[in-house]
Design an enzyme around this catalytic site. Structure first.
Site, PDB file in Angstrom:
ATOM      1  N   TYR A  50     -75.421 -24.405 -68.065  1.00 56.82           N
ATOM      2  CA  TYR A  50     -74.804 -25.226 -69.106  1.00 56.82           C
ATOM      3  C   TYR A  50     -75.393 -24.939 -70.485  1.00 56.82           C
ATOM      4  O   TYR A  50     -74.811 -25.340 -71.492  1.00 56.82           O
ATOM      5  CB  TYR A  50     -74.974 -26.722 -68.808  1.00 56.82           C
ATOM      6  CG  TYR A  50     -74.413 -27.196 -67.494  1.00 56.82           C
ATOM      7  CD1 TYR A  50     -73.506 -26.420 -66.754  1.00 56.82           C
ATOM      8  CD2 TYR A  50     -74.783 -28.433 -66.978  1.00 56.82           C
ATOM      9  CE1 TYR A  50     -73.011 -26.871 -65.551  1.00 56.82           C
ATOM     10  CE2 TYR A  50     -74.276 -28.888 -65.778  1.00 56.82           C
ATOM     11  CZ  TYR A  50     -73.404 -28.105 -65.061  1.00 56.82           C
ATOM     12  OH  TYR A  50     -72.910 -28.560 -63.865  1.00 56.82           O
TER      13      TYR A  50
ATOM     14  N   LEU B 168     -63.686 -37.208 -61.363  1.00 53.66           N
ATOM     15  CA  LEU B 168     -62.509 -37.759 -62.053  1.00 53.66           C
ATOM     16  C   LEU B 168     -61.596 -36.671 -62.608  1.00 53.66           C
ATOM     17  O   LEU B 168     -60.732 -36.940 -63.439  1.00 53.66           O
ATOM     18  CB  LEU B 168     -62.965 -38.682 -63.197  1.00 53.66           C
ATOM     19  CG  LEU B 168     -63.880 -39.837 -62.788  1.00 53.66           C
ATOM     20  CD1 LEU B 168     -64.297 -40.654 -64.002  1.00 53.66           C
ATOM     21  CD2 LEU B 168     -63.208 -40.731 -61.750  1.00 53.66           C
TER      22      LEU B 168
ATOM     23  N   LYS C 229     -68.445 -37.918 -66.048  1.00 54.52           N
ATOM     24  CA  LYS C 229     -68.866 -37.564 -67.409  1.00 54.52           C
ATOM     25  C   LYS C 229     -67.818 -38.062 -68.388  1.00 54.52           C
ATOM     26  O   LYS C 229     -66.623 -37.933 -68.144  1.00 54.52           O
ATOM     27  CB  LYS C 229     -68.998 -36.040 -67.537  1.00 54.52           C
ATOM     28  CG  LYS C 229     -69.425 -35.551 -68.908  1.00 54.52           C
ATOM     29  CD  LYS C 229     -69.137 -34.067 -69.046  1.00 54.52           C
ATOM     30  CE  LYS C 229     -67.637 -33.787 -69.036  1.00 54.52           C
ATOM     31  NZ  LYS C 229     -67.304 -32.362 -69.160  1.00 54.52           N
ATOM     32  N   SER C 230     -68.285 -38.658 -69.483  1.00 53.47           N
ATOM     33  CA  SER C 230     -67.372 -39.042 -70.548  1.00 53.47           C
ATOM     34  C   SER C 230     -68.092 -38.969 -71.880  1.00 53.47           C
ATOM     35  O   SER C 230     -69.292 -39.244 -71.974  1.00 53.47           O
ATOM     36  CB  SER C 230     -66.845 -40.463 -70.329  1.00 53.47           C
ATOM     37  OG  SER C 230     -65.984 -40.831 -71.402  1.00 53.47           O
TER      38      SER C 230
END
Length: 269
Positions: A57, A200, A240-241
């Site tokens: 990442y 999600l 994750k948001s």
């Protein structure tokens, strides 16, 4: 927050936050690192203590910086990172050591709570040799637990059959349309806790309609229903948001319980 006990005896928050687009220009996975800790600090302010990053990442340092900026003690956090399953990191013992040391330096920490092999490759014995180096770091107390990511039954069984220290976690893709039920079941049988990445993602409109219908009676969103469905199975989830309101919703999962009939409807989505 609820916790899961790993086979090491360590407790891990059952809900964490993914970070793979945090600290990057335009929140683009391949974007340039800009060092922005805003979303991480918002998550910390909401009570998140479990964060998932990786060498691949490129933002371990952003996660480490946010922890320092929070003013909270390092011991308050559960940090997961991952060493790539690519040749540069598995050719020899020194390559593995270089990866672990790079993660420690970037995170600005002297230990990592959970360290995973990010992907398997077509060499079971080679995977085991990398694992043995990670085991040495567990012996030193530098890695508190070790595990794997994206391992299927073949790789996971080989490792559990031959490892001195058993993998604690198998982080796998799991969401409507690809619950990955078989490898989740196999992981549990091997006393390896499954952890869902991307829980999600790629949810169809048809699936959202069913999930919204289920969630309505609990005043919950389709996303909360998905996460609750997995948490009820003992699966760790790392949604994750970048939105603080949705971050709050993603951990607000512990005041309702799905019925058997609802779980059966969700399982076939």
């Amino acid at each position: 927050m609820e916790y899961v006990e790993l086979n090491t005896g360590i407790n891990i928050p059952i809900v964490g936050s993914g970070t793979n687009t945090f600290g990057k220009v335009n929140h683009d996975y391949m974007g340039e690192i800009n060092g922005d800790t805003t979303e991480l600090l918002e998550a910390i302010s909401l009570g998140y203590r479990h964060f998932d990053t990786a060498i691949a990442y490129r933002n371990e340092a952003v996660v480490g910086r946010a922890i320092k900026e929070s003013g909270l003690d390092r011991s308050e956090f559960f940090i997961t990172s991952k060493i790539p399953g690519t040749e540069a990191y598995y050719q020899g013992e020194q390559d593995v050591q270089n990866g672990v040391e790079a993660s420690l330096k970037a995170l600005d920490t002297d230990y990592i709570d959970l360290y995973l092999i990010h992907h398997p490759w077509n060499d079971l014995e080679g995977i085991l040799q990398v694992w043995k180096v990670l085991e040495d770091y567990v012996d030193k107390g530098v890695l508190k637990a070790i595990g794997v990511s994206n391992f299927e039954e073949k790789e996971l069984t080989y490792l559990t059959d031959h490892a001195r220290i058993q993998p604690a976690v198998n982080q796998i893709e799991s969401h409507p349309g690809n619950w990955n039920a078989d490898i989740i079941e196999k992981s549990f049988k091997l006393n390896v806790i499954p952890e869902a990445w991307g829980p999600l993602t790629r949810v169809s409109d048809e699936a959202k309609a069913v999930l919204d219908e289920i969630g309505a009676s609990y005043n919950k969103t389709w996303a909360q229903v998905i996460l609750r469905y997995q948490v009820e199975q003992g699966i760790i989830v790392i949604p994750k948001s970048h939105n603080k309101e949705r971050q709050a919703q993603n951990k607000d999962l512990f005041d309702f319980e799905l019925t058997k009939a609802e779980r059966e409807r969700i399982a076939v989505l």
